[in-house]
Design a protein around this motif. Structure first.
Motif, PDB file in Angstrom:
ATOM      1  N   GLU A   1       0.845  -1.196   0.000  1.00 50.51           N
ATOM      2  CA  GLU A   1       0.000   0.000   0.000  1.00 50.51           C
ATOM      3  C   GLU A   1       0.877   1.242   0.000  1.00 50.51           C
ATOM      4  OE1 GLU A   1      -3.073   2.077   3.138  1.00 50.51           O
ATOM      5  OE2 GLU A   1      -3.351  -0.067   2.718  1.00 50.51           O
TER       6      GLU A   1
ATOM      7  N   GLN B   1      -2.221   6.321   2.613  1.00 42.13           N
ATOM      8  CA  GLN B   1      -2.847   5.728   3.795  1.00 42.13           C
ATOM      9  C   GLN B   1      -4.359   5.779   3.693  1.00 42.13           C
ATOM     10  OE1 GLN B   1      -1.313   7.030   7.631  1.00 42.13           O
ATOM     11  NE2 GLN B   1       0.562   7.739   6.640  1.00 42.13           N
ATOM     12  N   VAL B   2      -4.973   4.598   3.816  1.00 39.87           N
ATOM     13  CA  VAL B   2      -6.433   4.517   3.906  1.00 39.87           C
ATOM     14  C   VAL B   2      -6.831   4.899   5.326  1.00 39.87           C
ATOM     15  CG1 VAL B   2      -8.434   2.985   3.762  1.00 39.87           C
ATOM     16  CG2 VAL B   2      -6.533   2.757   2.123  1.00 39.87           C
TER      17      VAL B   2
ATOM     18  N   MET C   1      -3.590  10.658   0.805  1.00 38.53           N
ATOM     19  CA  MET C   1      -3.918   9.929  -0.410  1.00 38.53           C
ATOM     20  C   MET C   1      -2.652   9.602  -1.220  1.00 38.53           C
ATOM     21  SD  MET C   1      -7.432  11.727  -1.726  1.00 38.53           S
ATOM     22  CE  MET C   1      -8.782  12.087  -0.609  1.00 38.53           C
ATOM     23  N   THR C   2      -2.792   8.656  -2.122  1.00 44.97           N
ATOM     24  CA  THR C   2      -1.658   8.192  -2.916  1.00 44.97           C
ATOM     25  C   THR C   2      -1.221   9.246  -3.918  1.00 44.97           C
ATOM     26  OG1 THR C   2      -2.443   5.919  -2.707  1.00 44.97           O
ATOM     27  CG2 THR C   2      -0.836   6.363  -4.444  1.00 44.97           C
TER      28      THR C   2
ATOM     29  N   SER D   1      -4.816   4.881  -1.927  1.00 43.72           N
ATOM     30  CA  SER D   1      -5.716   5.670  -1.094  1.00 43.72           C
ATOM     31  C   SER D   1      -6.314   6.796  -1.928  1.00 43.72           C
ATOM     32  CB  SER D   1      -4.947   6.246   0.100  1.00 43.72           C
ATOM     33  OG  SER D   1      -5.768   7.137   0.829  1.00 43.72           O
TER      34      SER D   1
END
Length: 291
Positions: free
Chosen positions: A134, A137-138, A155-156, A176
């Protein structure tokens, strides 16, 4: 029949623009409800379990039951270790028979995340086990009924995703884009434009964690932009508990577990069929089945 790797299942989904829901389980009745739903929907299946659930269930029990049920049903099934950050647990899962593992160092800095992911990739390759990681971050909610949101800096970042893939050669990447773990209300705002950019730059199967709180309209959209796996846990937990409470309230004298749990399994089954139909994985069993 042997289990499929997650990569095998997701490559087909990526090419044909559908997604396979990945269902978390931590007890037998929930697991069987998921199997029954996927069998009726004729959908390939991703089953996943976390470290605490493995400790409750038993790692060898998990592998044996999943492998046996998949063979009986002739159901293309991958078994995935979800959200692991311990190399010993990951190695145990790989050697015991899991066909996919997730190394989750997303809360660490980029360098540590990439370094640990690369280690797991090197560990998994000889066993032909898929690796998910990942970047970004979710969110995690303390109140599953609130309408929460996460900041854009969690977010990504599309460029960071490219650098991460090049550094690790990871098979599957969780991104994310606004989802939050543990949400019961379907009111999350997803950053579809961010997802489009990530997908255009990366070109590998992407994963959406925390999908229980996403709107159905948004779930239909994301499968057009690389999302091939959506994780489902909270929705099943809520269904399990609500159905069990209703059954016990309506039948206060019932003491046979099989009579009680058959209603729970049926409710889980219907949720699974609903999600697999929504994401267009239902009816995909036409793909070849391993002997």
């Amino acid at each position: 029949m042997s289990l499929y790797t997650m990569k095998e299942l997701l490559q087909d989904a990526y090419a044909k623009q559908y997604a396979i829901p990945a269902f978390n389980f931590d007890n037998f009745d929930l697991l069987m409800g998921v199997f029954e739903g996927a069998t009726e929907a004729q959908s390939p299946l991703i089953l996943q379990i976390t470290q605490p659930a493995i400790e409750f269930f038993g790692i060898e029990n998990v592998v044996d039951i999943v492998r046996n049920e998949a063979a009986i049903r002739k159901l293309p099934t991958a078994l995935h270790l979800d959200h692991a950050d311990n190399l010993e647990i990951i190695e145990s899962a790989i050697k015991t028979g899991f066909t996919s593992v997730m190394i989750d160092y997303s809360e660490k800095d980029f360098a540590d995340n990439a370094r640990m992911t690369q280690k797991v990739v090197e560990l998994a390759r000889p066993f032909n086990v898929t690796v998910e990681a990942e970047i970004g971050q979710v969110g995690v909610t303390a109140d599953p009924l609130s309408c929460s949101s996460i900041s854009t800096d969690m977010m990504t970042d599309p460029q960071a995703a490219i650098t991460f893939k090049e550094a690790t050669d990871v098979d599957v990447l969780a991104v994310s884009i606004g989802t939050i773990h543990g949400m019961k209300v379907k009111e999350m705002q997803l950053d579809i434009e961010r997802l489009q950019e990530i997908n255009a730059k990366l070109g590998i199967p992407l994963v959406l964690h925390g999908s229980s709180g996403a709107r159905e309209a948004d779930l239909k959209k994301v499968i057009n932009y690389g999302i091939t796996k959506t994780n489902v846990e909270t929705e099943l937990r809520v269904t399990f508990r609500n159905t069990l409470e209703k059954m016990l309230a309506e039948n206060p004298n019932e003491i046979k577990p099989r009579n009680i749990m058959k209603h729970v399994r049926e409710a889980i089954k219907q949720k699974v069929i609903q999600r697999q139909t929504l994401l267009k994985s239902a009816g995909r069993i036409a793909m070849s089945v391993k002997s």
